[in-house]
Motif scaffolding. Sequence first.
Motif, mmCIF file in Angstrom:
data_model
loop_
_atom_site.group_PDB
_atom_site.id
_atom_site.type_symbol
_atom_site.label_atom_id
_atom_site.label_comp_id
_atom_site.label_asym_id
_atom_site.label_seq_id
_atom_site.Cartn_x
_atom_site.Cartn_y
_atom_site.Cartn_z
ATOM 1 N N ALA A 91 27.416 -64.550 52.198
ATOM 2 C CA ALA A 91 28.977 -63.650 52.013
ATOM 3 C C ALA A 91 28.906 -63.402 50.384
ATOM 4 C CB ALA A 91 29.931 -64.660 53.064
ATOM 5 N N SER A 92 28.882 -64.693 49.894
ATOM 6 C CA SER A 92 29.201 -64.098 48.938
ATOM 7 C C SER A 92 28.593 -63.348 47.462
ATOM 8 C CB SER A 92 29.304 -65.717 47.847
ATOM 9 O OG SER A 92 29.330 -65.473 46.739
ATOM 10 N N VAL A 93 27.112 -63.642 48.565
ATOM 11 C CA VAL A 93 25.991 -62.385 47.678
ATOM 12 C C VAL A 93 26.182 -61.391 47.941
ATOM 13 C CG1 VAL A 93 23.526 -62.400 47.501
ATOM 14 C CG2 VAL A 93 24.252 -64.491 47.181
ATOM 15 N N SER A 94 26.654 -61.140 49.417
ATOM 16 C CA SER A 94 26.636 -59.728 50.153
ATOM 17 C C SER A 94 28.361 -58.824 49.228
ATOM 18 C CB SER A 94 26.479 -59.593 50.897
ATOM 19 O OG SER A 94 27.896 -60.275 51.895
ATOM 20 N N ALA A 95 28.694 -60.078 49.190
ATOM 21 C CA ALA A 95 30.461 -59.588 48.880
ATOM 22 C C ALA A 95 30.154 -58.551 47.399
ATOM 23 C CB ALA A 95 31.071 -60.314 49.110
ATOM 24 N N ALA A 96 29.318 -59.402 46.052
ATOM 25 C CA ALA A 96 29.212 -59.132 45.066
ATOM 26 C C ALA A 96 28.419 -57.980 44.637
ATOM 27 C CB ALA A 96 28.575 -59.994 44.177
ATOM 28 N N ASP A 97 27.049 -57.582 45.651
ATOM 29 C CA ASP A 97 26.587 -56.897 45.635
ATOM 30 C C ASP A 97 26.967 -55.241 46.992
ATOM 31 O OD1 ASP A 97 23.274 -55.968 45.626
ATOM 32 O OD2 ASP A 97 23.946 -55.639 47.617
ATOM 33 N N GLY A 98 27.862 -55.576 47.937
ATOM 34 C CA GLY A 98 28.297 -55.063 48.260
ATOM 35 C C GLY A 98 27.522 -54.517 49.629
ATOM 36 N N ARG A 99 26.650 -55.016 50.231
ATOM 37 C CA ARG A 99 25.909 -54.931 50.972
ATOM 38 C C ARG A 99 26.607 -55.743 52.101
ATOM 39 N NH1 ARG A 99 19.658 -53.319 49.143
ATOM 40 N NH2 ARG A 99 20.780 -54.409 46.804
ATOM 41 N N ARG A 100 26.118 -55.370 53.328
ATOM 42 C CA ARG A 100 26.285 -56.302 54.666
ATOM 43 C C ARG A 100 25.091 -57.689 54.230
ATOM 44 N NH1 ARG A 100 25.428 -52.722 59.565
ATOM 45 N NH2 ARG A 100 27.984 -52.302 59.489
ATOM 46 N N ALA A 101 25.965 -58.630 54.610
ATOM 47 C CA ALA A 101 24.949 -60.343 54.888
ATOM 48 C C ALA A 101 24.379 -60.225 56.767
ATOM 49 C CB ALA A 101 25.415 -61.345 54.694
ATOM 50 N N LEU A 102 23.426 -60.242 56.615
ATOM 51 C CA LEU A 102 22.399 -60.612 58.479
ATOM 52 C C LEU A 102 21.815 -62.166 57.386
ATOM 53 C CD1 LEU A 102 21.381 -56.787 58.601
ATOM 54 C CD2 LEU A 102 23.455 -57.491 58.990
ATOM 55 N N ILE A 103 22.075 -62.869 58.870
ATOM 56 C CA ILE A 103 21.517 -63.794 58.692
ATOM 57 C C ILE A 103 20.406 -63.986 59.783
ATOM 58 C CG2 ILE A 103 21.319 -66.395 58.589
ATOM 59 C CD1 ILE A 103 23.492 -66.013 57.643
ATOM 60 N N PHE A 104 18.968 -64.400 60.067
ATOM 61 C CA PHE A 104 18.390 -63.986 61.399
ATOM 62 C C PHE A 104 17.942 -65.756 61.198
ATOM 63 C CE2 PHE A 104 18.039 -60.188 60.091
ATOM 64 C CZ PHE A 104 18.075 -59.159 61.157
ATOM 65 N N VAL A 105 18.039 -66.491 62.747
ATOM 66 C CA VAL A 105 17.796 -67.572 62.630
ATOM 67 C C VAL A 105 16.906 -67.972 63.481
ATOM 68 C CG1 VAL A 105 20.311 -68.749 61.534
ATOM 69 C CG2 VAL A 105 19.714 -67.823 63.954
ATOM 70 N N ARG A 106 16.058 -68.996 63.400
ATOM 71 C CA ARG A 106 14.755 -69.278 64.356
ATOM 72 C C ARG A 106 15.621 -70.185 65.829
ATOM 73 N NH1 ARG A 106 8.446 -70.468 63.724
ATOM 74 N NH2 ARG A 106 7.860 -70.581 66.042
ATOM 75 N N ALA A 107 15.978 -71.389 64.566
ATOM 76 C CA ALA A 107 17.041 -71.829 65.998
ATOM 77 C C ALA A 107 18.385 -72.071 65.757
ATOM 78 C CB ALA A 107 16.552 -73.856 64.730
ATOM 79 N N GLY A 108 19.319 -73.061 65.684
ATOM 80 C CA GLY A 108 20.507 -73.068 65.919
ATOM 81 C C GLY A 108 21.629 -72.388 65.398
#
Length: 132
Positions: A72-89
């Motif tokens: 969230a911090s990186v994407s807020a500074a960059d201006g793009r949406r944050a997506l996280i892909f997880v294999r587990a829970g």
Amino acid sequence: MERQPPEPKPWGASDNEAIELCREWMIYLGATDAVAAYGSTTEVCDIYSARSLAWVDNQRGNLDVHRVERAASVSAADGRRALIFVRAGVIPAARVRADDLGVAIFGFDPEGGTLDGVNLLGRELFAGGIAG
């Protein structure tokens, strides 16, 4: 031409293969300009497009709050949406925090060839797609 979802990986996926698989999922969902990060760019994110930064967690453990807050911090500074892909829970606190911060979480299964939205925004983007 209709986009097709990525093919299942019955043998599983290494970390690099998981990044490529999730890049293919981003393209399927509409981010046709998605590119896997290389070199120093990997310190920021694993995949990027015009409107999104994505991180791929190919580990067996659960996603924690710290990773959500960092994305969230990186994407807020960059201006793009944050997506996280997880294999587990995803631990419940991380799911709640992702909803609060506007981070989309997707669950992917390389062997089964499936993807789904884990949190509210992830489900919304899975159903409606992402652009760029």
